[in-house]
Design a protein around this motif. Sequence first.
Motif, PDB file in Angstrom:
ATOM      1  N   SER A  56     -17.695  29.436  -9.211  1.00 49.81           N
ATOM      2  CA  SER A  56     -18.206  30.463 -10.133  1.00 49.81           C
ATOM      3  C   SER A  56     -17.108  31.361 -10.688  1.00 49.81           C
ATOM      4  O   SER A  56     -17.234  31.895 -11.787  1.00 49.81           O
ATOM      5  CB  SER A  56     -19.209  31.370  -9.419  1.00 49.81           C
ATOM      6  N   CYS A  57     -16.060  31.584  -9.890  1.00 50.95           N
ATOM      7  CA  CYS A  57     -15.027  32.548 -10.313  1.00 50.95           C
ATOM      8  C   CYS A  57     -14.212  32.018 -11.480  1.00 50.95           C
ATOM      9  O   CYS A  57     -13.750  32.790 -12.320  1.00 50.95           O
ATOM     10  CB  CYS A  57     -14.087  32.875  -9.142  1.00 50.95           C
ATOM     11  N   LEU A  58     -14.013  30.684 -11.536  1.00 49.95           N
ATOM     12  CA  LEU A  58     -13.141  30.088 -12.553  1.00 49.95           C
ATOM     13  C   LEU A  58     -13.703  30.371 -13.945  1.00 49.95           C
ATOM     14  O   LEU A  58     -14.801  29.939 -14.290  1.00 49.95           O
ATOM     15  CB  LEU A  58     -13.028  28.579 -12.307  1.00 49.95           C
ATOM     16  N   VAL A  93      -9.489  35.368   1.426  1.00 57.49           N
ATOM     17  CA  VAL A  93      -9.910  34.313   0.505  1.00 57.49           C
ATOM     18  C   VAL A  93     -11.372  34.590   0.169  1.00 57.49           C
ATOM     19  O   VAL A  93     -12.219  34.662   1.063  1.00 57.49           O
ATOM     20  CB  VAL A  93      -9.731  32.922   1.140  1.00 57.49           C
ATOM     21  N   ASP A  94     -11.631  34.797  -1.113  1.00 58.22           N
ATOM     22  CA  ASP A  94     -12.966  35.174  -1.600  1.00 58.22           C
ATOM     23  C   ASP A  94     -13.385  34.106  -2.598  1.00 58.22           C
ATOM     24  O   ASP A  94     -12.628  33.790  -3.523  1.00 58.22           O
ATOM     25  CB  ASP A  94     -12.852  36.548  -2.279  1.00 58.22           C
ATOM     26  N   LEU A  95     -14.551  33.526  -2.402  1.00 59.10           N
ATOM     27  CA  LEU A  95     -14.951  32.449  -3.308  1.00 59.10           C
ATOM     28  C   LEU A  95     -16.455  32.412  -3.501  1.00 59.10           C
ATOM     29  O   LEU A  95     -17.233  32.863  -2.659  1.00 59.10           O
ATOM     30  CB  LEU A  95     -14.441  31.099  -2.780  1.00 59.10           C
ATOM     31  N   GLY A 104     -23.534  31.510  -4.566  1.00 58.87           N
ATOM     32  CA  GLY A 104     -23.291  32.033  -3.215  1.00 58.87           C
ATOM     33  C   GLY A 104     -21.909  32.657  -3.225  1.00 58.87           C
ATOM     34  O   GLY A 104     -21.048  32.243  -4.002  1.00 58.87           O
ATOM     35  N   ASP A 105     -21.682  33.638  -2.368  1.00 59.73           N
ATOM     36  CA  ASP A 105     -20.434  34.415  -2.415  1.00 59.73           C
ATOM     37  C   ASP A 105     -20.047  34.833  -1.001  1.00 59.73           C
ATOM     38  O   ASP A 105     -20.887  35.346  -0.247  1.00 59.73           O
ATOM     39  CB  ASP A 105     -20.686  35.656  -3.298  1.00 59.73           C
ATOM     40  N   GLY A 106     -18.767  34.622  -0.664  1.00 59.66           N
ATOM     41  CA  GLY A 106     -18.314  35.053   0.657  1.00 59.66           C
ATOM     42  C   GLY A 106     -16.812  35.191   0.698  1.00 59.66           C
ATOM     43  O   GLY A 106     -16.096  34.649  -0.152  1.00 59.66           O
ATOM     44  N   GLY A 167     -19.995  45.844  -2.999  1.00 64.60           N
ATOM     45  CA  GLY A 167     -20.845  44.670  -2.954  1.00 64.60           C
ATOM     46  C   GLY A 167     -21.844  44.734  -4.102  1.00 64.60           C
ATOM     47  O   GLY A 167     -21.830  45.659  -4.919  1.00 64.60           O
ATOM     48  N   HIS A 168     -22.753  43.744  -4.130  1.00 68.89           N
ATOM     49  CA  HIS A 168     -23.599  43.576  -5.324  1.00 68.89           C
ATOM     50  C   HIS A 168     -24.768  42.655  -5.015  1.00 68.89           C
ATOM     51  O   HIS A 168     -24.701  41.839  -4.093  1.00 68.89           O
ATOM     52  CB  HIS A 168     -22.750  42.958  -6.447  1.00 68.89           C
ATOM     53  N   GLY A 169     -25.798  42.750  -5.838  1.00 68.28           N
ATOM     54  CA  GLY A 169     -26.845  41.750  -5.801  1.00 68.28           C
ATOM     55  C   GLY A 169     -26.292  40.421  -6.308  1.00 68.28           C
ATOM     56  O   GLY A 169     -25.252  40.375  -6.975  1.00 68.28           O
ATOM     57  N   MET A 174     -23.692  35.951 -10.731  1.00 67.53           N
ATOM     58  CA  MET A 174     -22.841  36.261  -9.575  1.00 67.53           C
ATOM     59  C   MET A 174     -22.934  37.746  -9.216  1.00 67.53           C
ATOM     60  O   MET A 174     -22.868  38.116  -8.046  1.00 67.53           O
ATOM     61  CB  MET A 174     -21.387  35.874  -9.875  1.00 67.53           C
ATOM     62  N   HIS A 175     -23.049  38.570 -10.235  1.00 68.60           N
ATOM     63  CA  HIS A 175     -23.175  40.010  -9.997  1.00 68.60           C
ATOM     64  C   HIS A 175     -24.488  40.509 -10.593  1.00 68.60           C
ATOM     65  O   HIS A 175     -24.688  40.462 -11.800  1.00 68.60           O
ATOM     66  CB  HIS A 175     -22.004  40.776 -10.629  1.00 68.60           C
ATOM     67  N   GLU A 176     -25.389  40.945  -9.734  1.00 66.96           N
ATOM     68  CA  GLU A 176     -26.664  41.519 -10.168  1.00 66.96           C
ATOM     69  C   GLU A 176     -26.796  42.905  -9.548  1.00 66.96           C
ATOM     70  O   GLU A 176     -26.023  43.279  -8.666  1.00 66.96           O
ATOM     71  CB  GLU A 176     -27.831  40.628  -9.690  1.00 66.96           C
ATOM     72  N   ILE A 200     -22.692  41.863   0.890  1.00 68.39           N
ATOM     73  CA  ILE A 200     -22.141  43.030   1.576  1.00 68.39           C
ATOM     74  C   ILE A 200     -20.697  42.683   1.884  1.00 68.39           C
ATOM     75  O   ILE A 200     -20.425  41.665   2.537  1.00 68.39           O
ATOM     76  CB  ILE A 200     -22.953  43.342   2.847  1.00 68.39           C
ATOM     77  N   GLU A 201     -19.772  43.479   1.365  1.00 69.63           N
ATOM     78  CA  GLU A 201     -18.372  43.083   1.434  1.00 69.63           C
ATOM     79  C   GLU A 201     -17.425  44.260   1.647  1.00 69.63           C
ATOM     80  O   GLU A 201     -16.793  44.733   0.709  1.00 69.63           O
ATOM     81  CB  GLU A 201     -17.970  42.294   0.186  1.00 69.63           C
ATOM     82  N   PRO A 202     -17.336  44.726   2.899  1.00 70.04           N
ATOM     83  CA  PRO A 202     -16.386  45.801   3.167  1.00 70.04           C
ATOM     84  C   PRO A 202     -14.948  45.421   2.796  1.00 70.04           C
ATOM     85  O   PRO A 202     -14.499  44.327   3.126  1.00 70.04           O
ATOM     86  CB  PRO A 202     -16.520  46.054   4.676  1.00 70.04           C
ATOM     87  N   TYR A 231     -14.117  41.262   3.971  1.00 74.67           N
ATOM     88  CA  TYR A 231     -15.013  40.308   4.654  1.00 74.67           C
ATOM     89  C   TYR A 231     -16.364  40.398   3.969  1.00 74.67           C
ATOM     90  O   TYR A 231     -16.881  41.492   3.746  1.00 74.67           O
ATOM     91  CB  TYR A 231     -15.145  40.685   6.135  1.00 74.67           C
ATOM     92  N   GLU A 232     -16.924  39.260   3.600  1.00 78.57           N
ATOM     93  CA  GLU A 232     -18.137  39.271   2.771  1.00 78.57           C
ATOM     94  C   GLU A 232     -19.095  38.148   3.131  1.00 78.57           C
ATOM     95  O   GLU A 232     -18.676  37.026   3.385  1.00 78.57           O
ATOM     96  CB  GLU A 232     -17.740  39.094   1.297  1.00 78.57           C
ATOM     97  N   ASN A 233     -20.378  38.479   3.107  1.00 80.76           N
ATOM     98  CA  ASN A 233     -21.420  37.457   3.207  1.00 80.76           C
ATOM     99  C   ASN A 233     -22.554  37.757   2.240  1.00 80.76           C
ATOM    100  O   ASN A 233     -22.778  38.913   1.865  1.00 80.76           O
ATOM    101  CB  ASN A 233     -22.007  37.411   4.624  1.00 80.76           C
TER     102      ASN A 233
HETATM  103  N1  MF3 Z   1     -16.243  36.917  -5.316  1.00 79.16           N
HETATM  104  C1  MF3 Z   1     -15.981  38.159  -5.967  1.00 79.16           C
HETATM  105  C2  MF3 Z   1     -17.031  39.171  -5.594  1.00 79.16           C
HETATM  106  O1  MF3 Z   1     -17.260  39.347  -4.475  1.00 79.16           O
HETATM  107  C3  MF3 Z   1     -15.850  37.982  -7.417  1.00 79.16           C
HETATM  108  C4  MF3 Z   1     -14.437  37.974  -7.783  1.00 79.16           C
HETATM  109  S1  MF3 Z   1     -14.185  38.310  -9.431  1.00 79.16           S
HETATM  110  C5  MF3 Z   1     -13.762  36.808 -10.067  1.00 79.16           C
HETATM  111  O2  MF3 Z   1     -17.633  39.804  -6.409  1.00 79.16           O
HETATM  112  F1  MF3 Z   1     -13.335  37.004 -11.263  1.00 79.16           F
HETATM  113  F2  MF3 Z   1     -12.863  36.264  -9.329  1.00 79.16           F
HETATM  114  F3  MF3 Z   1     -14.783  36.039 -10.094  1.00 79.16           F
END
Ligand code: MF3
Length: 247
Positions: A56-58, A93-95, A104-106, A167-169, A174-176, A200-202, A231-233
Motif C-alpha cells: 500500500s505504501c508504494l 520497519v513499517d509496512l 493491513g498495517d504494522g 495512529g489512525h483508522g 490506509m488512513h481513515e 495503534i502505533e506508539p 511499534y504498530e498493530n
Molecule cells: N504505515 C504507515 C502508517 O502507519 C504509513 C506510512 S506513509 C507511506 O501510517 F507513505 F509510507 F505510506
Amino acid sequence: MISVKTQGEIDLMREPCAIVRDCLAFVGERIGAGMTTKEVDTLVEKFIRASGATPSCLGYCGYPASACVSVNEVVVHGIPGDYVLREGDIVSVDLCAYKNGFHGDGARTFRIGRVSPEKDKLVRVTEECFFKGIEGLSAGTPLFDIGYRVQKHAEANGFSVVRAYTGHGIGREMHEDPTVPNHGHRGTGPRLPAGAVICIEPMIAAGNWRVATLDDGWTAVTLDKKPAAHYENTVVIGEDGVEILTL
Ligand code: MF3
Ligand code: CO
C-alpha cells in the motif's frame, strides 16, 4: 466520524493483516548488519507480492518504496536506500498490505546485533506502550485513553511520546478516521464503537519528542538526534476487548 466495519468486512481484513504480520516476522528473521535499507524494502515488496497482495505504501502520496525503514534517530517514514545497517542500530520497519479491498498495517523495531542499554530499553518500552495502550480497551472506551496509557508508560520510563504522528483508522483506505494520538488525557475523546478498526502505533523517543522532516519530504528525525522506536498493530474494537489482526 469513526466508521464501523461489519463482521464480513473484518473477515476480509484478516488476510492483508496476516500478510503484514508474516512479512514483519520474515524480515525479522533476515535483517542484520551489512544489509542495506533498500534490501530490506526488496524483501518486503517480494513477500507482499508473493502473498497476492499489493504494498500500500508504494506510490502513496508519492512515497517511493514498499516499506518505511527508519534507523536510530529516524522516527518514521525512513526511505529505503544505500544505508548499510550495522551492529548497534535499531531499525523500524513499517509496512502495509492491500488485499480483498482492504489494508493491513504494522511495524516493528528490530535490534541489529548488540545495541546500547538505552536503545534496548527503548525498543522494549515502545512495544510495552502498545500493550499498555490496549489494556482494558473495548467498545465504549474514550479514544484518548489509549494515548493516556501510552504516554504514562513512556514517561514513567524516562522517554517521550512523539506528537507529530499518530495512529489512525484503517479499512478500504490506509488512513481513515479517527486520528489516534499517543498522548492525551484519560476519559476524553469519542467513545470507540464496536467494529472500529484502528492502528495503534506508539512512536517513542529516548530524548525529546520534537521532530523535523528532512528535505526528501518524508524522513522524520528527532531534533536532538537521539534514537526513537516504533511499534504498530491493526486492532479491532470488540464489545469485550480487542482483537489484534497483525499479531
Ligand atoms: N504505515 C504507515 C502508517 O502507519 C504509513 C506510512 S506513509 C507511506 O501510517 F507513505 F509510507 F505510506
Ligand atoms: Co499506521
